[in-house]
Design an enzyme around this catalytic site. Structure first.
Site, PDB file in Angstrom:
ATOM      1  N   HIS A  21      34.219 115.844  55.137  1.00 52.63           N
ATOM      2  CA  HIS A  21      35.085 114.701  55.471  1.00 52.63           C
ATOM      3  C   HIS A  21      36.486 115.165  55.856  1.00 52.63           C
ATOM      4  O   HIS A  21      37.037 116.095  55.271  1.00 52.63           O
ATOM      5  CB  HIS A  21      35.113 113.665  54.339  1.00 52.63           C
ATOM      6  N   ASP A  56      41.047 119.056  50.027  1.00 53.16           N
ATOM      7  CA  ASP A  56      39.960 118.082  49.884  1.00 53.16           C
ATOM      8  C   ASP A  56      40.041 117.130  51.071  1.00 53.16           C
ATOM      9  O   ASP A  56      40.793 116.181  51.045  1.00 53.16           O
ATOM     10  CB  ASP A  56      40.123 117.340  48.561  1.00 53.16           C
ATOM     11  N   GLU A  79      35.789 109.074  53.459  1.00 58.62           N
ATOM     12  CA  GLU A  79      35.054 109.520  52.274  1.00 58.62           C
ATOM     13  C   GLU A  79      35.777 109.122  51.003  1.00 58.62           C
ATOM     14  O   GLU A  79      35.154 108.738  50.014  1.00 58.62           O
ATOM     15  CB  GLU A  79      34.871 111.040  52.324  1.00 58.62           C
ATOM     16  N   GLU A  80      37.111 109.230  51.018  1.00 60.88           N
ATOM     17  CA  GLU A  80      37.893 109.002  49.807  1.00 60.88           C
ATOM     18  C   GLU A  80      37.871 107.548  49.333  1.00 60.88           C
ATOM     19  O   GLU A  80      38.275 107.259  48.217  1.00 60.88           O
ATOM     20  CB  GLU A  80      39.347 109.441  50.035  1.00 60.88           C
ATOM     21  N   ASP A 129      32.109 120.275  50.469  1.00 59.53           N
ATOM     22  CA  ASP A 129      33.273 119.588  49.906  1.00 59.53           C
ATOM     23  C   ASP A 129      33.860 120.465  48.806  1.00 59.53           C
ATOM     24  O   ASP A 129      33.312 121.520  48.482  1.00 59.53           O
ATOM     25  CB  ASP A 129      32.867 118.206  49.373  1.00 59.53           C
ATOM     26  N   HIS A 131      43.504 116.315  44.569  1.00 60.48           N
ATOM     27  CA  HIS A 131      44.212 115.051  44.813  1.00 60.48           C
ATOM     28  C   HIS A 131      45.693 115.122  44.452  1.00 60.48           C
ATOM     29  O   HIS A 131      46.341 114.089  44.277  1.00 60.48           O
ATOM     30  CB  HIS A 131      43.539 113.875  44.093  1.00 60.48           C
TER      31      HIS A 131
END
Length: 325
Positions: free
Chosen positions: A60, A162, A192-193, A215, A301
């Site tokens: 992603h 990410d 995706e998130e 990922d 994140h």
């Protein structure tokens, strides 16, 4: 790999606003795929033709961010999250909007810092009035962490590893694969998130026979971290399961067997929280045997995620072996 990761991580691309990162990826792959298209949701689908089964490789391209929900009379912005963001990560950090406007996170006075929530925070863009702020941003505008990519020895630290780390792996595989035994679709997914949305629609359109997502995953190698058998620098991790999927034995064993036959270091991953595009792909139509190759990453994140360049290069080597051998 280092230059590619820097280029990808520093590009703007929160969920639902992937235009800039999409252009960066398209520029990297346009000369290497037999077919390239962008679907209606914005997923990039690059095909490397082959005579075998239809294989979908997915990473992603979106990143976590924030979205403006209100502008007060003094020009301060209220916001909500796009993807999983902790308010404690944001204190004193900066964000940048697509038009280049930079803001600083601030918070209201409170008796106990433990009470900090996103609705107790604001973004200061240096405006003095609501009208002045509205010349720079609008309700619904999105922003991402404002951070450069830095290389620290073999490690890289940046925002958006990410999953720009996974995007870098797929780009390098596509650029270096000679003759694949699969009819391979390299898919760079959106959103995706916020719920694996791009993977769901692109997989439905492709109808793959099998799939592998690439990922990031958490590690257990920092002081007093939660126990997890994944570390930086010890190779990519073959996922066993997470909260979105129990990986298909066929794909899991194919990755493990390929790593062992080619003397590529690898780890095994059981992630007790979170998920990846694999979770959406494996439920497509009447089911797709699916797995995931993970890049160990610290501080996921946050504005300073950290991963190993060598782990990414080993992931490229492993996937090339899967495709060609």
């Amino acid at each position: 790999m280092k230059e590619l990761v820097k280029k990808l991580t520093e590009a703007f691309g929160p969920s639902g606003e992937e235009n800039k990162i999409r252009e960066v990826i398209l520029d990297e792959i346009k000369d290497y795929a037999d077919e390239v298209r962008v679907d209606v949701l914005g997923n990039i689908i690059a095909r490397k033709k082959g005579a075998g089964e239809k294989l979908m490789l997915a990473a992603h391209m979106d990143e976590v961010g924030v979205i403006v929900t209100n502008i007060d009379d003094k020009g301060f912005l209220r916001f909500s999250n796009i993807g999983g963001i902790s308010p404690f990560t944001l204190i004193g950090e900066r964000v940048v909007f697509e038009n280049g406007t930079v803001g600083v996170f601030g918070m209201e006075k409170m008796d106990d810092i433990k009470d900090l929530k996103l609705n107790k925070m604001f973004i200061d863009i240096g405006a003095r009035t609501k009208e002045e702020a509205q010349k720079k941003v609008r309700i619904g505008d999105k922003a991402v962490y404002y951070r450069n990519c830095d290389i620290i020895g073999d490690y890289v630290t940046a925002k958006a590893l990410d999953d720009r780390a996974g995007c870098a792996v797929l780009i390098k595989v596509l650029q270096n694969v000679k003759s694949s035994r699969f009819d391979t679709y390299f898919v760079f997914t959106v959103q995706e998130e916020v719920g694996l949305r791009g993977a769901k629609t692109s997989a439905f359109g492709i109808g793959p026979d099998l799939a592998i997502a690439v990922d990031v995953t958490k590690t257990g190698d920092t002081p007093e971290s939660e126990k997890m058998a994944v570390e930086l620098g010890k190779g990519p991790a073959v996922k066993i399961m997470d909260r979105s999927v129990i990986c298909h034995p066929k794909i899991r064993e194919m990755l493990i067997d390929s790593a062992e036959k080619n003397n590529i270091p690898y780890q095994l991953e059981v992630l007790e929280m979170g998920g990846t595009d694999t979770g959406a792909i494996h439920l497509t139509k009447d089911g797709v045997p699916s797995g995931c190759l993970s890049i160990p990453t610290r501080y996921i994140h946050t504005p300073s995620e950290m991963a190993s360049i060598d782990d990414m290069e080993k992931a490229v080597e492993l996937l090339l072996y899967v495709l060609e051998k």
